[in-house]
Design a protein around this motif. Structure first.
Motif, PDB file in Angstrom:
ATOM      1  N   PRO A   9      -5.969 120.982  14.308  1.00  0.00           N
ATOM      2  CA  PRO A   9      -6.075 119.818  15.236  1.00  0.00           C
ATOM      3  C   PRO A   9      -5.195 119.496  16.189  1.00  0.00           C
ATOM      4  O   PRO A   9      -5.388 119.021  17.315  1.00  0.00           O
ATOM      5  N   THR A  10      -3.833 119.991  16.074  1.00  0.00           N
ATOM      6  CA  THR A  10      -3.004 119.721  17.005  1.00  0.00           C
ATOM      7  C   THR A  10      -3.218 120.690  18.414  1.00  0.00           C
ATOM      8  O   THR A  10      -3.244 119.997  19.393  1.00  0.00           O
ATOM      9  N   ALA A  11      -3.721 121.874  18.135  1.00  0.00           N
ATOM     10  CA  ALA A  11      -4.013 122.957  19.234  1.00  0.00           C
ATOM     11  C   ALA A  11      -5.442 122.137  20.034  1.00  0.00           C
ATOM     12  O   ALA A  11      -5.374 122.045  21.363  1.00  0.00           O
ATOM     13  N   GLU A  12      -6.134 121.493  19.283  1.00  0.00           N
ATOM     14  CA  GLU A  12      -7.472 121.130  20.037  1.00  0.00           C
ATOM     15  C   GLU A  12      -7.186 119.810  20.776  1.00  0.00           C
ATOM     16  O   GLU A  12      -7.686 119.592  21.843  1.00  0.00           O
ATOM     17  N   LYS A  13      -6.244 118.959  20.156  1.00  0.00           N
ATOM     18  CA  LYS A  13      -5.797 117.812  20.852  1.00  0.00           C
ATOM     19  C   LYS A  13      -5.064 118.187  22.271  1.00  0.00           C
ATOM     20  O   LYS A  13      -5.542 117.462  23.231  1.00  0.00           O
ATOM     21  N   VAL A  14      -4.263 119.000  22.441  1.00  0.00           N
ATOM     22  CA  VAL A  14      -3.748 119.412  23.606  1.00  0.00           C
ATOM     23  C   VAL A  14      -4.839 120.047  24.327  1.00  0.00           C
ATOM     24  O   VAL A  14      -4.871 119.866  25.709  1.00  0.00           O
ATOM     25  N   THR A  15      -5.706 120.905  24.000  1.00  0.00           N
ATOM     26  CA  THR A  15      -6.672 121.313  24.765  1.00  0.00           C
ATOM     27  C   THR A  15      -7.671 120.427  25.375  1.00  0.00           C
ATOM     28  O   THR A  15      -7.890 120.454  26.603  1.00  0.00           O
ATOM     29  N   ARG A  16      -8.139 119.259  24.684  1.00  0.00           N
ATOM     30  CA  ARG A  16      -8.628 118.278  25.253  1.00  0.00           C
ATOM     31  C   ARG A  16      -7.896 117.444  26.125  1.00  0.00           C
ATOM     32  O   ARG A  16      -8.302 116.904  27.302  1.00  0.00           O
ATOM     33  N   TRP A  18      -5.538 118.560  28.370  1.00  0.00           N
ATOM     34  CA  TRP A  18      -5.402 119.528  29.567  1.00  0.00           C
ATOM     35  C   TRP A  18      -6.733 119.457  30.226  1.00  0.00           C
ATOM     36  O   TRP A  18      -6.766 119.305  31.368  1.00  0.00           O
ATOM     37  N   LYS A  19      -8.057 119.580  29.578  1.00  0.00           N
ATOM     38  CA  LYS A  19      -9.366 119.358  30.194  1.00  0.00           C
ATOM     39  C   LYS A  19      -9.495 118.247  31.026  1.00  0.00           C
ATOM     40  O   LYS A  19      -9.923 118.162  32.184  1.00  0.00           O
ATOM     41  N   ASN A  24      -6.828 122.728  36.147  1.00  0.00           N
ATOM     42  CA  ASN A  24      -6.437 124.202  36.516  1.00  0.00           C
ATOM     43  C   ASN A  24      -5.955 124.871  35.522  1.00  0.00           C
ATOM     44  O   ASN A  24      -6.117 125.942  34.991  1.00  0.00           O
ATOM     45  N   GLN A  25      -4.846 124.269  34.750  1.00  0.00           N
ATOM     46  CA  GLN A  25      -4.236 124.756  33.533  1.00  0.00           C
ATOM     47  C   GLN A  25      -5.376 124.930  32.416  1.00  0.00           C
ATOM     48  O   GLN A  25      -5.250 126.259  31.621  1.00  0.00           O
ATOM     49  N   LEU A  29      -6.528 128.454  30.366  1.00  0.00           N
ATOM     50  CA  LEU A  29      -6.482 128.286  28.898  1.00  0.00           C
ATOM     51  C   LEU A  29      -7.767 129.231  28.616  1.00  0.00           C
ATOM     52  O   LEU A  29      -7.826 129.917  27.743  1.00  0.00           O
ATOM     53  N   VAL A  30      -8.989 128.471  29.074  1.00  0.00           N
ATOM     54  CA  VAL A  30     -10.243 128.911  28.685  1.00  0.00           C
ATOM     55  C   VAL A  30     -10.219 130.667  28.956  1.00  0.00           C
ATOM     56  O   VAL A  30     -10.910 131.240  28.254  1.00  0.00           O
ATOM     57  N   LYS A  31      -9.781 131.000  30.094  1.00  0.00           N
ATOM     58  CA  LYS A  31      -9.642 132.686  30.437  1.00  0.00           C
ATOM     59  C   LYS A  31      -9.018 133.348  29.278  1.00  0.00           C
ATOM     60  O   LYS A  31      -9.571 134.291  28.877  1.00  0.00           O
TER      61      LYS A  31
END
Length: 91
Positions: A9-16, A18-19, A24-25, A29-31
């Motif tokens: 959940p923590t990693a998913e929150k940061v990913t959202r 950044w989106k 750019n970041q 991350l996606v790559k």
């Protein structure tokens, strides 16, 4: 073999975050995540096994400051993304 990617959940929150706030970041991350799905122990981002990770925990650089930490589970062909963000909790 393509690994299934899961997020804590923590990693998913940061990913959202950044989106929305830093496309750019997020793109970098996606790559890195796409590369991890194909070959989790080699590729872009300088993958390295973490000393305290018992051979399953790895990290890769996203930017000079940020990295991704993940566990590799061979038995279920899954990668669990544990942390996305600052390197060693730098501020």
């Amino acid at each position: 073999m393509i690994y299934k990617i899961r997020f804590t959940p923590t990693a998913e929150k940061v990913t959202r975050k950044w989106k929305k706030s830093n496309p750019n970041q997020y793109s970098k991350l996606v790559k890195v995540i796409q590369d991890i799905a194909l070959h989790p122990r080699e590729g872009i981002g300088k993958p390295e096994a973490l000393v305290s990770g018992n051979g399953i925990q790895w990290s890769r650089h996203i930017t000079a400051h940020d990295r991704i930490i993940y566990d590799i589970y061979e038995d279920v062909v899954t990668v669990l993304v544990i942390q996305v963000g600052g390197h060693y909790n730098d501020k």
